[in-house]
Design a protein around this motif. Sequence first.
Motif, PDB file in Angstrom:
ATOM      1  N   ILE A 326       0.690  -1.038  -0.165  1.00  0.00           N
ATOM      2  CA  ILE A 326      -0.095   0.165   0.028  1.00  0.00           C
ATOM      3  C   ILE A 326       1.015   1.280   0.109  1.00  0.00           C
ATOM      4  CG2 ILE A 326      -1.853   1.414   1.248  1.00  0.00           C
ATOM      5  CD1 ILE A 326      -2.686  -1.345   0.116  1.00  0.00           C
ATOM      6  N   SER A 339      -0.992   7.399   4.693  1.00  0.00           N
ATOM      7  CA  SER A 339      -2.130   7.494   5.661  1.00  0.00           C
ATOM      8  C   SER A 339      -3.296   8.486   4.656  1.00  0.00           C
ATOM      9  CB  SER A 339      -1.940   8.497   6.862  1.00  0.00           C
ATOM     10  OG  SER A 339      -3.053   8.745   7.434  1.00  0.00           O
ATOM     11  N   VAL A 342      -4.690   6.321   1.856  1.00  0.00           N
ATOM     12  CA  VAL A 342      -5.749   5.419   2.356  1.00  0.00           C
ATOM     13  C   VAL A 342      -7.122   5.975   2.743  1.00  0.00           C
ATOM     14  CG1 VAL A 342      -6.463   3.685   4.542  1.00  0.00           C
ATOM     15  CG2 VAL A 342      -4.286   3.790   3.649  1.00  0.00           C
ATOM     16  N   GLN A 343      -6.825   7.259   3.482  1.00  0.00           N
ATOM     17  CA  GLN A 343      -8.150   8.115   3.750  1.00  0.00           C
ATOM     18  C   GLN A 343      -9.015   8.484   2.508  1.00  0.00           C
ATOM     19  OE1 GLN A 343      -7.026  11.728   5.736  1.00  0.00           O
ATOM     20  NE2 GLN A 343      -9.174  12.630   5.650  1.00  0.00           N
ATOM     21  N   SER A 346     -10.461   5.621   0.743  1.00  0.00           N
ATOM     22  CA  SER A 346     -11.860   4.940   1.237  1.00  0.00           C
ATOM     23  C   SER A 346     -12.852   5.875   1.264  1.00  0.00           C
ATOM     24  CB  SER A 346     -11.324   5.099   2.908  1.00  0.00           C
ATOM     25  OG  SER A 346     -10.094   3.966   3.037  1.00  0.00           O
ATOM     26  N   LYS A 347     -12.534   7.327   0.953  1.00  0.00           N
ATOM     27  CA  LYS A 347     -13.493   8.355   0.992  1.00  0.00           C
ATOM     28  C   LYS A 347     -14.280   8.108  -0.485  1.00  0.00           C
ATOM     29  CE  LYS A 347     -14.582  13.241   1.053  1.00  0.00           C
ATOM     30  NZ  LYS A 347     -13.759  14.608   1.389  1.00  0.00           N
ATOM     31  N   THR A 352     -11.115   0.433   2.348  1.00  0.00           N
ATOM     32  CA  THR A 352      -9.685   0.730   2.332  1.00  0.00           C
ATOM     33  C   THR A 352      -9.054   0.083   1.142  1.00  0.00           C
ATOM     34  OG1 THR A 352      -9.268  -1.037   3.891  1.00  0.00           O
ATOM     35  CG2 THR A 352      -9.816   1.018   4.767  1.00  0.00           C
ATOM     36  N   LYS A 355      -8.851  -3.772   1.955  1.00  0.00           N
ATOM     37  CA  LYS A 355     -10.141  -4.363   1.749  1.00  0.00           C
ATOM     38  C   LYS A 355     -10.572  -4.529   0.282  1.00  0.00           C
ATOM     39  CE  LYS A 355     -12.029  -3.263   6.369  1.00  0.00           C
ATOM     40  NZ  LYS A 355     -12.990  -2.743   7.313  1.00  0.00           N
TER      41      LYS A 355
END
Length: 373
Positions: A326, A339, A342-343, A346-347, A352, A355
């Motif tokens: 990642i 970070s 990922v944020q 995900s949004k 994520t 996932k």
Amino acid sequence: MKNKKIDWLASAASVDIFTYSNHKLQDLSTGDKHFNRGIMLKASKQAKSGLYTIVQYKSGYMLLVPINENAGLILLPKMDINEDLRNVFSSIDFVNHSINTAKLAFHLYTGLDAPDWDITMVQLHGDYKVVEQTRPMNEMVAFHVYTVKMIEALSNLDEDRFKESLTDMKGCRVFGEALTTMNVIRGQKDILIDLISKLTDNVTKLGLPIEKVIPIQMGSIQKIEYQTNILNFDAWLEEIPWIFFNAFRNYRQSLFKDKAERIKDYLKNHAQDNLRLKDISEVLGISEQNLNQIFKKKFGATIKQFSIQLKVEAAKGLLTTTRLKIKDIADCLSFADESYFVQTFSKLIGATPAKFRQAHIQAKLTETKNAQL
């Protein structure tokens, strides 16, 4: 165990691998993308016992590795639709290393020592019938005549004449006694570099911006000079002029696009970069203050929002077709840190990156299981 070895070869050689048998294809190690199976089946018919075969077709090359009289392997180099220059050199490297790749594929697939076969090349054009190699010529003068015709065709963006001239150029035997008695490798390189210089001068005079020309010129020359041998001179002779042709055609087409479309194209071609409005303004010649206004009026999003969407789409591809960590994907796409990646992911996606990747793997396993039932 065989699949693991084939997966390793696919990753190491950057190829997609299929088997062919009885007019059927089976994926051994491929990503999630479309393949023209019809062309691949036609190409497989050109396989000959006792020979490795490179098949050149409209979109590139494929390598045929016979296993027996009725079956074998097809290897295709992986391509990036946004990287013309990188793809051309990937194709050339694929051809240059084809014998070693073919032998390794044979060994890993069968577990047997690979035959020390010769390699041949056939071409598929138009309706994908095999065509004969072009007629040989003995004079360097003829080569230069066809070069001039090729450059004239490029100037007019006449693709048919451009192809015809390239075919005629390849038909010239430019390596007579004068070159072979000295240094044939140096002679091949000098001819290619001279061709690059002529193409560079021409497209520059036609208005292609120097910042677009120089990377093509320097990248091409460096790639040539790094070669210890030029295994397939014809491949270099054909592919390199196409870099210039496509660059000039894309530039001319961009002149007739509105500013918003030009911004969009630039963003798509630089999805991995950390772009600033200042950079875009300087390249496209559009006021920095007007960039977002122009873009949002047509596409309903700011340049930053659209750029983030492109990065996330690229991330989805990397998550499902590679084993990159990642953090490495975040670095590759120029996110500030893992970070933030990922944020942001995900949004927009609702899951994520980890996932999302796991869900893709599970879906593939289920699909394979259902296919076996």
